[in-house]
Design a protein around this motif. Structure first.
Motif, short mmCIF file in Angstrom:
data_model
loop_
_atom_site.label_atom_id
_atom_site.label_comp_id
_atom_site.label_asym_id
_atom_site.label_seq_id
_atom_site.Cartn_x
_atom_site.Cartn_y
_atom_site.Cartn_z
N VAL B 63 13.01 5.03 10.11
CA VAL B 63 12.60 4.99 8.88
C VAL B 63 11.32 4.22 8.59
CG1 VAL B 63 13.28 3.89 6.54
CG2 VAL B 63 15.29 4.99 8.10
N VAL B 64 10.64 4.93 7.89
CA VAL B 64 9.13 4.34 7.73
C VAL B 64 9.04 4.56 6.04
CG1 VAL B 64 8.31 5.02 9.74
CG2 VAL B 64 7.73 6.64 7.83
N ALA B 65 8.08 3.80 5.67
CA ALA B 65 7.46 3.95 4.28
C ALA B 65 6.10 4.71 4.48
CB ALA B 65 7.31 2.81 3.60
N TYR B 66 5.79 5.27 3.45
CA TYR B 66 4.29 6.08 3.24
C TYR B 66 3.95 5.71 1.85
CZ TYR B 66 0.45 8.74 4.20
OH TYR B 66 -0.89 9.33 4.37
N GLU B 67 2.93 5.21 1.80
CA GLU B 67 2.10 5.00 0.41
C GLU B 67 0.79 5.65 0.36
OE1 GLU B 67 -0.18 2.53 -2.72
OE2 GLU B 67 -1.00 2.89 -0.64
N ALA B 68 0.45 6.21 -0.83
CA ALA B 68 -0.84 6.47 -1.15
C ALA B 68 -1.03 6.23 -2.64
CB ALA B 68 -0.92 8.08 -0.98
N ASP B 69 -2.36 6.13 -2.95
CA ASP B 69 -2.54 5.59 -4.34
C ASP B 69 -4.05 6.23 -4.68
OD1 ASP B 69 -4.34 3.71 -3.44
OD2 ASP B 69 -2.62 2.35 -3.38
N ALA B 70 -4.35 6.16 -5.91
CA ALA B 70 -5.70 6.42 -6.51
C ALA B 70 -5.69 5.37 -7.71
CB ALA B 70 -5.83 7.76 -7.13
N ILE B 71 -6.53 4.19 -7.29
CA ILE B 71 -6.49 2.83 -7.94
C ILE B 71 -7.97 2.94 -8.47
CG2 ILE B 71 -6.07 0.53 -8.41
CD1 ILE B 71 -3.46 0.96 -6.37
N ASP B 72 -8.45 2.74 -9.62
CA ASP B 72 -9.67 2.47 -9.78
C ASP B 72 -10.28 0.92 -9.70
OD1 ASP B 72 -12.30 3.53 -12.01
OD2 ASP B 72 -12.00 1.41 -11.66
N PRO B 73 -11.25 0.90 -8.82
CA PRO B 73 -11.47 -0.56 -8.37
C PRO B 73 -11.99 -1.40 -9.60
CG PRO B 73 -13.01 1.04 -7.59
CD PRO B 73 -12.14 1.91 -8.10
N GLN B 74 -12.29 -0.95 -10.57
CA GLN B 74 -12.80 -1.70 -11.69
C GLN B 74 -11.55 -2.04 -12.64
OE1 GLN B 74 -15.82 -3.14 -11.45
NE2 GLN B 74 -15.94 -2.07 -9.69
N THR B 75 -10.96 -1.06 -12.93
CA THR B 75 -10.09 -0.95 -14.18
C THR B 75 -8.62 -1.31 -13.71
OG1 THR B 75 -9.44 1.36 -14.31
CG2 THR B 75 -11.26 0.47 -15.55
N HIS B 76 -8.28 -0.97 -12.44
CA HIS B 76 -7.22 -1.02 -11.67
C HIS B 76 -6.30 -0.09 -12.33
CE1 HIS B 76 -7.48 -5.40 -9.83
NE2 HIS B 76 -8.66 -4.61 -9.49
N LEU B 77 -6.51 0.80 -12.84
CA LEU B 77 -5.74 1.87 -13.38
C LEU B 77 -5.60 3.08 -12.58
CD1 LEU B 77 -6.78 2.12 -17.13
CD2 LEU B 77 -5.07 0.63 -16.14
N GLY B 78 -4.58 3.61 -12.58
CA GLY B 78 -4.20 4.85 -11.42
C GLY B 78 -2.72 4.85 -11.35
N TRP B 79 -2.55 5.24 -10.01
CA TRP B 79 -1.22 5.79 -9.62
C TRP B 79 -0.89 5.11 -8.06
CZ3 TRP B 79 -0.88 8.76 -5.60
CH2 TRP B 79 -1.89 9.72 -5.30
N SER B 80 0.33 4.70 -7.70
CA SER B 80 0.76 4.42 -6.42
C SER B 80 2.26 5.34 -6.15
CB SER B 80 0.94 3.32 -6.25
OG SER B 80 1.34 3.05 -4.92
#
Lengths: 132, 132
Positions: B63-80
């Motif tokens: 069992v593993v976890a896998y994470e990907a995200d797109a997070i704006d470095p300035q606003t911190h908005l996005g998704w994970s």
């Protein structure tokens, strides 16, 4: 890359991903961070899983990993720093006030826990072009 | 966000972070990925830790976890998006050839293992503005 340079890189970005064990499974959550000396400080609502075993004064804390990176989505060049160390709840009122001012809330939930991670091991990789 | 939308987001970026246990400690590494149907496929030189217990035909994998995200470095908005599931080595020659063509090497090391992660659980968060 030495420990100092790795922590400098970590401090150059404002968020990363904390890795812990939750109900015996690997878990990961994006969080904001600041670097305070050699420690990484985060605020999270996942405090229960992170620090439930770290609230006694004599307890060294729970071992977690913390990863931050800056990777170009097109070229995949950049760096990744991984810290492994003990996570402990921050309880000192002055520290709490300082950290909570520095770490603005992010996800729309109550941020219950301020957690300090003291690195036992720091690994860093530069992601460089690779000729197949 | 439903499972389909979460996998679509995951497929919209080309790298993420695989989370596993190494010598009883939490570990995390950035890797390239592709989404194949409902599975996440990665290439890694950390295969020994990831799949050492997953090489028997009857073994469901690690069992593993896998994470990907797109997070704006300035606003911190996005998704994970976080996937938790079983990791297994890919051994079918046709699959291997296809995956190895799609997943170009990244870090300057031999990429020994092609690993397929079958999601048991998918969680996704939209990181939205928060009014304190």
């Amino acid at each position: 890359m030495d420990r100092f340079e790795a922590l400098r890189l970590l401090g150059s970005v404002s968020f990363g991903r904390v890795v812990f064990t939750q109900r015996a499974l690997p878990a990961i959550r994006p969080v904001n961070h600041i670097v305070d000396g050699e420690d990484i400080v985060i605020r999270t609502h996942e405090g229960a899983a992170l620090v439930s075993y770290a609230q006694d004064a004599g307890d060294p804390g729970v071992v977690v990993a913390y990863e931050a990176d800056a990777i170009d989505p097109q070229t995949h060049l950049g760096w990744s720093v991984v810290v492994t160390g003990y996570a402990r709840m921050v309880t000192d009122p002055e520290d709490l006030a300082r950290y909570q001012a520095a770490l603005r809330p992010w996800v729309d939930r109550t941020m219950d826990f301020t957690v300090r991670i003291h690195p036992e091991e720091i690994t860093a990789v530069h992601l460089v072009p690779y000729d197949e």
